[in-house]
Design a protein around this motif. Sequence first.
Motif, PDB file in Angstrom:
ATOM      1  N   GLY B  12      36.879 -16.654  30.832  1.00 51.52           N
ATOM      2  CA  GLY B  12      36.398 -17.965  31.049  1.00 51.52           C
ATOM      3  C   GLY B  12      36.429 -18.994  30.011  1.00 51.52           C
ATOM      4  O   GLY B  12      35.411 -19.833  29.697  1.00 51.52           O
ATOM      5  N   ASP B  78      30.815 -25.220  30.259  1.00 54.60           N
ATOM      6  CA  ASP B  78      32.151 -24.660  30.087  1.00 54.60           C
ATOM      7  C   ASP B  78      33.311 -25.572  29.578  1.00 54.60           C
ATOM      8  O   ASP B  78      34.140 -25.271  29.055  1.00 54.60           O
ATOM      9  CB  ASP B  78      32.738 -24.186  31.556  1.00 54.60           C
ATOM     10  CG  ASP B  78      31.919 -23.046  32.011  1.00 54.60           C
ATOM     11  OD1 ASP B  78      31.657 -22.549  33.117  1.00 54.60           O
ATOM     12  OD2 ASP B  78      31.139 -22.401  30.940  1.00 54.60           O
ATOM     13  N   ALA B 233      36.672 -21.850  41.914  1.00 48.90           N
ATOM     14  CA  ALA B 233      35.704 -21.461  40.720  1.00 48.90           C
ATOM     15  C   ALA B 233      34.204 -22.014  41.220  1.00 48.90           C
ATOM     16  O   ALA B 233      33.313 -21.297  40.768  1.00 48.90           O
ATOM     17  CB  ALA B 233      36.520 -22.808  39.665  1.00 48.90           C
ATOM     18  N   TRP B 237      32.070 -18.810  40.557  1.00 45.09           N
ATOM     19  CA  TRP B 237      31.536 -18.966  39.395  1.00 45.09           C
ATOM     20  C   TRP B 237      30.527 -20.004  39.265  1.00 45.09           C
ATOM     21  O   TRP B 237      29.566 -20.102  38.389  1.00 45.09           O
ATOM     22  CB  TRP B 237      32.683 -19.617  38.234  1.00 45.09           C
ATOM     23  CG  TRP B 237      33.763 -18.558  37.789  1.00 45.09           C
ATOM     24  CD1 TRP B 237      33.468 -16.927  38.146  1.00 45.09           C
ATOM     25  CD2 TRP B 237      34.948 -18.485  37.237  1.00 45.09           C
ATOM     26  NE1 TRP B 237      34.349 -16.600  37.558  1.00 45.09           N
ATOM     27  CE2 TRP B 237      35.351 -17.431  36.816  1.00 45.09           C
ATOM     28  CE3 TRP B 237      35.332 -19.650  36.746  1.00 45.09           C
ATOM     29  CZ2 TRP B 237      36.456 -17.051  36.258  1.00 45.09           C
ATOM     30  CZ3 TRP B 237      36.506 -19.612  36.133  1.00 45.09           C
ATOM     31  CH2 TRP B 237      37.211 -18.341  35.687  1.00 45.09           C
ATOM     32  N   MET B 267      38.585 -12.970  38.636  1.00 46.77           N
ATOM     33  CA  MET B 267      37.358 -13.768  38.473  1.00 46.77           C
ATOM     34  C   MET B 267      35.985 -13.130  38.617  1.00 46.77           C
ATOM     35  O   MET B 267      35.065 -13.188  38.027  1.00 46.77           O
ATOM     36  CB  MET B 267      37.398 -14.894  39.511  1.00 46.77           C
ATOM     37  CG  MET B 267      38.636 -16.057  39.240  1.00 46.77           C
ATOM     38  SD  MET B 267      38.569 -17.240  40.361  1.00 46.77           S
ATOM     39  CE  MET B 267      37.392 -18.257  39.906  1.00 46.77           C
ATOM     40  N   ASP B 270      34.383 -11.914  35.137  1.00 42.93           N
ATOM     41  CA  ASP B 270      33.581 -12.986  34.443  1.00 42.93           C
ATOM     42  C   ASP B 270      32.063 -12.866  34.563  1.00 42.93           C
ATOM     43  O   ASP B 270      31.627 -12.911  35.731  1.00 42.93           O
ATOM     44  CB  ASP B 270      34.220 -14.450  34.935  1.00 42.93           C
ATOM     45  CG  ASP B 270      33.788 -15.420  33.998  1.00 42.93           C
ATOM     46  OD1 ASP B 270      32.613 -15.874  33.961  1.00 42.93           O
ATOM     47  OD2 ASP B 270      34.510 -16.048  33.030  1.00 42.93           O
ATOM     48  N   ARG B 272      29.997 -15.084  34.692  1.00 44.68           N
ATOM     49  CA  ARG B 272      29.716 -16.071  35.650  1.00 44.68           C
ATOM     50  C   ARG B 272      29.503 -15.587  37.232  1.00 44.68           C
ATOM     51  O   ARG B 272      28.804 -16.043  38.100  1.00 44.68           O
ATOM     52  CB  ARG B 272      30.460 -17.459  35.342  1.00 44.68           C
ATOM     53  CG  ARG B 272      30.391 -18.130  34.327  1.00 44.68           C
ATOM     54  CD  ARG B 272      31.322 -19.271  33.845  1.00 44.68           C
ATOM     55  NE  ARG B 272      32.480 -18.690  33.630  1.00 44.68           N
ATOM     56  CZ  ARG B 272      33.487 -19.463  33.401  1.00 44.68           C
ATOM     57  NH1 ARG B 272      33.622 -20.952  33.528  1.00 44.68           N
ATOM     58  NH2 ARG B 272      34.685 -18.755  33.274  1.00 44.68           N
ATOM     59  N   ALA B 273      30.346 -14.694  37.575  1.00 47.64           N
ATOM     60  CA  ALA B 273      30.577 -14.284  38.914  1.00 47.64           C
ATOM     61  C   ALA B 273      29.030 -13.546  39.067  1.00 47.64           C
ATOM     62  O   ALA B 273      28.656 -13.670  40.362  1.00 47.64           O
ATOM     63  CB  ALA B 273      31.739 -13.473  38.959  1.00 47.64           C
ATOM     64  N   ARG B 276      26.441 -16.097  39.702  1.00 49.98           N
ATOM     65  CA  ARG B 276      26.605 -16.658  40.829  1.00 49.98           C
ATOM     66  C   ARG B 276      26.475 -15.883  41.948  1.00 49.98           C
ATOM     67  O   ARG B 276      25.736 -16.351  42.917  1.00 49.98           O
ATOM     68  CB  ARG B 276      28.098 -17.047  40.950  1.00 49.98           C
ATOM     69  CG  ARG B 276      28.580 -18.098  41.979  1.00 49.98           C
ATOM     70  CD  ARG B 276      27.827 -19.451  42.056  1.00 49.98           C
ATOM     71  NE  ARG B 276      28.435 -20.422  42.658  1.00 49.98           N
ATOM     72  CZ  ARG B 276      27.656 -21.548  43.012  1.00 49.98           C
ATOM     73  NH1 ARG B 276      26.630 -21.883  42.490  1.00 49.98           N
ATOM     74  NH2 ARG B 276      28.079 -22.565  44.006  1.00 49.98           N
TER      75      ARG B 276
END
Lengths: 488, 554
Positions: B12, B78, B233, B237, B267, B270, B272-273, B276
Amino acid sequence: MVLHKRMQRRSFLRGAAGFTLALPLLESAQVEAAMSPPKRYFIGFAGSSIGFPGFNYDQLVPDATGPGYDVKRALQPLLDLGIRDSVSVVTGMEIPWGDAGNVPPGGRVRKWHATSVAPIISGVRGSSVAGDEAAQGPTSDQVAADVLAQDTVHRALTYRVQAAYYRGSNGDGGARGRISYRDEGGTIVPVDPIVSPRLAYESLFIGFVPPDAVAESLAVLRRRRSAVDLVLEDAQTLLPKLGAADRQRLERHFDELRGLEKRLDQEQPPLEGACELLVHPGDDPAIGGVVENGDTNGYAGGGAYSNEQRRAELLTDLVAMAFTCDLSRVASMMYTMGQCFLNANPLIGLPSDMHELGHFGVGGGQVGLDAMSDCVAWHVSHFGRLVQKLNDTTDLDGSSVLSNSALSLLFEGGWGYDPESEDALSVHSSENMSALIAGNAGGLNPNGGVHVPNIGGHPTQVLNTALKAVGVDQEMGEVSGVVGSLLG
Amino acid sequence: MLTSMALALATGCYTGLGASGDGGTEGAGSGTGSGAETADADSASDDGQEIDQAVLDRVGASGLRRLTAVEYAATVYDLVGVDVDAALLLPEDWRQPFDNDYTTQVVSQALIEGAELLAADVAALVVADIGLREAVVGCTPKSTADAECFRSFITTFGRLALRRPLTAGEVDRYAGLLVEADESDDFYAAVDVGLRMFLQHPEFLYRVELGVAVADVPGVFRLSDHEIATRLAYFLWGSTPSDALLDLADAGELHTTDQIISVASLMFDDPRARARVGRFHALWLGYEQLPHGPTLAAAMQAETQALIDRVLFDDGSPWQDLLRAEETFVGATLAEHYGLPAPADTELSDWVPYGESGRQGLLSHGTFLSAMAKVDDSSPTKRGILVRSRLMCQDIPPPPPEVNVDDVEPPEGTCKEDFYREVHAQGNCAGCHNLVDPIGLGLEHYDHRGVFRTVENDDPTCVISGDGMLDGVPFNGPAELSDLLLDSGTLNGCVTKQIYRFAMGRSELGPLDRAFVSSIVDEVGSDVELDLMELLLRFVSDEAFVLRREEEAE
């Protein structure tokens, strides 16, 4: 203060790619000496009742009526500020209630929290839908702005002092955090308040060029203008590509962007007389975290507090200067939210939140009543400070700005019968409600500050009175009538 | 190229480099805007491919979605590596329970000016930091008005900010901002203006979806690859598509189902997943903001996030294991709070077994038990509502407005449990309260802070039985409730529905939305172990995911 016609910022140069650059600020326009000062309208809201459980009186309502009324604990700031004789107290009012589907005009449903806010600010009965606490009609600040705003830089200032809800998962307070709603083609839409004093400052003084930083300020303005210009162009290009519903949304965004463009473009009043560029407030106070109910250590430690004392001072100063410089003629200030969980300890030295103070948070009896009264007084002190500032500011006609203004302070509740719990002496009551009203616009308060019992009247009648005083020929929602003796 | 892109996707990272968007696609403006074609019921085509009517029948309406404050902050971080607390300046996002319901978003002066001030703040931070501005600009200007370098910045950053390549015309217009460099005798003054402009742009603040009209289906559009990248995204994310994701869109490699599945799978790797998915649960189950002091609240939220990370990501276990977990991640303080043994190293947090405590899984976490609590005690009614409405997706009507729901206290001498069992279960109140109170009563051994207790807070003579009931089946405590829910056959459908609401930014679902949810549940099954990652892949790979239907204007 000098008033003059708003001018568009002129003399832009075209850059190589068609961008505009502003020249230094032009001389201000001719003073129109014959112009009479505009009227200003202010509504303040306190998310607090004024009594205490078990008491059949409060410490706000004076014993005497008329001028020179006796000041009790909750109104002590009026004496401290020397403005008692400029502020009228209207008492004994009530908001009627009913069950769902049977709410009377201007009334609320039986449930207490926080159903009195909507009818107070709009004059329209609250919703019968459980949980819907939003105003069902436009609020008085928006109604006033329709008439008074004209070409002011800011149509209406919408501020909130309490920075967060401080309880549970309802961080923003929802409808409890808003007292401004406008009518958009028949749909009542909430108006987000500005909560950040820094943003409020930047917004209010948009385009001001301090004399000691002309080049730098103009450069910043130029950059802001360049950015917004391009954004506006692209928004306009995008609009026709969208479907109807999205087009409506973006058009609203576009309208506000144009408002920003206009504010960037307008020539600001000269910094002279009482109109001055206030000192920048700096970064906002940090947002306080939640304090669990009953956690006296948490309250003592400063949780559930974001320096609302300073926030109130800053925002009050901005309203005062906005009125002084004629940047806006209408302002609303939500000091505290409905069912206010703001930590009272930094404000009045008691380790509880404002809501719990009314529920024996620091004890009952006289202790509890005093605590509630001190909370009320905190609100009164900030309202009073605005009154004082405007009273001390000379207006165009040589009088004070206050003499051309109408300012009101409304409270969320009074005391008395609570139909929800069936308690006879509860703070969850819209009986025995009081309000303050100051200013002399349109002959308001002809006898100075007086105590006027308005027994059985509706608190929104105070707003009707203020609106009439500033020349707005409209009453709020379903509430008719004014406090006649307050109008000259 | 796919491998390197995959690596970039996984990290990312904002690389500052990417495919030149100069003169690339028309960008998001390629759609016709509104479906004016008359309907032809016999056929519907998308790029020449037929779209099954069953697919069309599950394409819900979608509209312009503004970035939430949390999404804005994540996006800015980001894009430029700057931390901003957007919530300080942007109007608050209402929790419904999710914070991204676009139907509740309103525009105001506060929003516009807050966004402008935020943009100015971000721009100032970037320009003031040599490292940041070099990364963002991507080249070193050779002069104050280095047109080539500035154009490169506009092209590269613009593509990332607006989430699509700029058109040649846009690049030309935005490159004109370089005039500010001459005015200020500073190249980065022009960069400052450029950043301000991009961060206020409607295509930055809003997720604009135009797509391409589906032939013969008025009002339905197929998203472009860039719009798919953006949907993916922000769904997976909560932030902007990465450079690599946009590269795939540029290359037309985010178009087919297989391509989307492949990308989405990467994804998940990452971090961020994880955040999230954690945020989804926190908003869904009401513990995003807890009624506790910051230390306790943070510890509880870390506990639940750790469980989510472990079950769903590290172990790849079924979602149901969140309700089955037999240990929890706590530090010494939280362990003591719960009455559990402390971790071996009292300085650190670690997994601690529940043993015979009666706790099990997420329903015994302080997060869940604190949600929808009353001011100073648990509410059996509210806990029951939480279970019914959020975990079982059952509609529980609100109480009549004339009913007192605040500060309800049992009469003196009456135990709380008796009061709830006897008073609420009477007359007109019984219908609703019998649905919810028995559930909450089964959790009464745990107070509003998740602490185990045997007697009531206000009266030690009132012994808590902890006996509850779910649809006629008795239980006692979160472990037994969890087991009943796991056997109820409702969880999969409800999880799917809640994910849909979160993904599509709508709290209220219409028939088309419900059809999408049902199609997934029918395919996945109601009673099977739910692999959340597979479910998310199923979501994004559905043909309906890449279609949008215009809303009716009001």
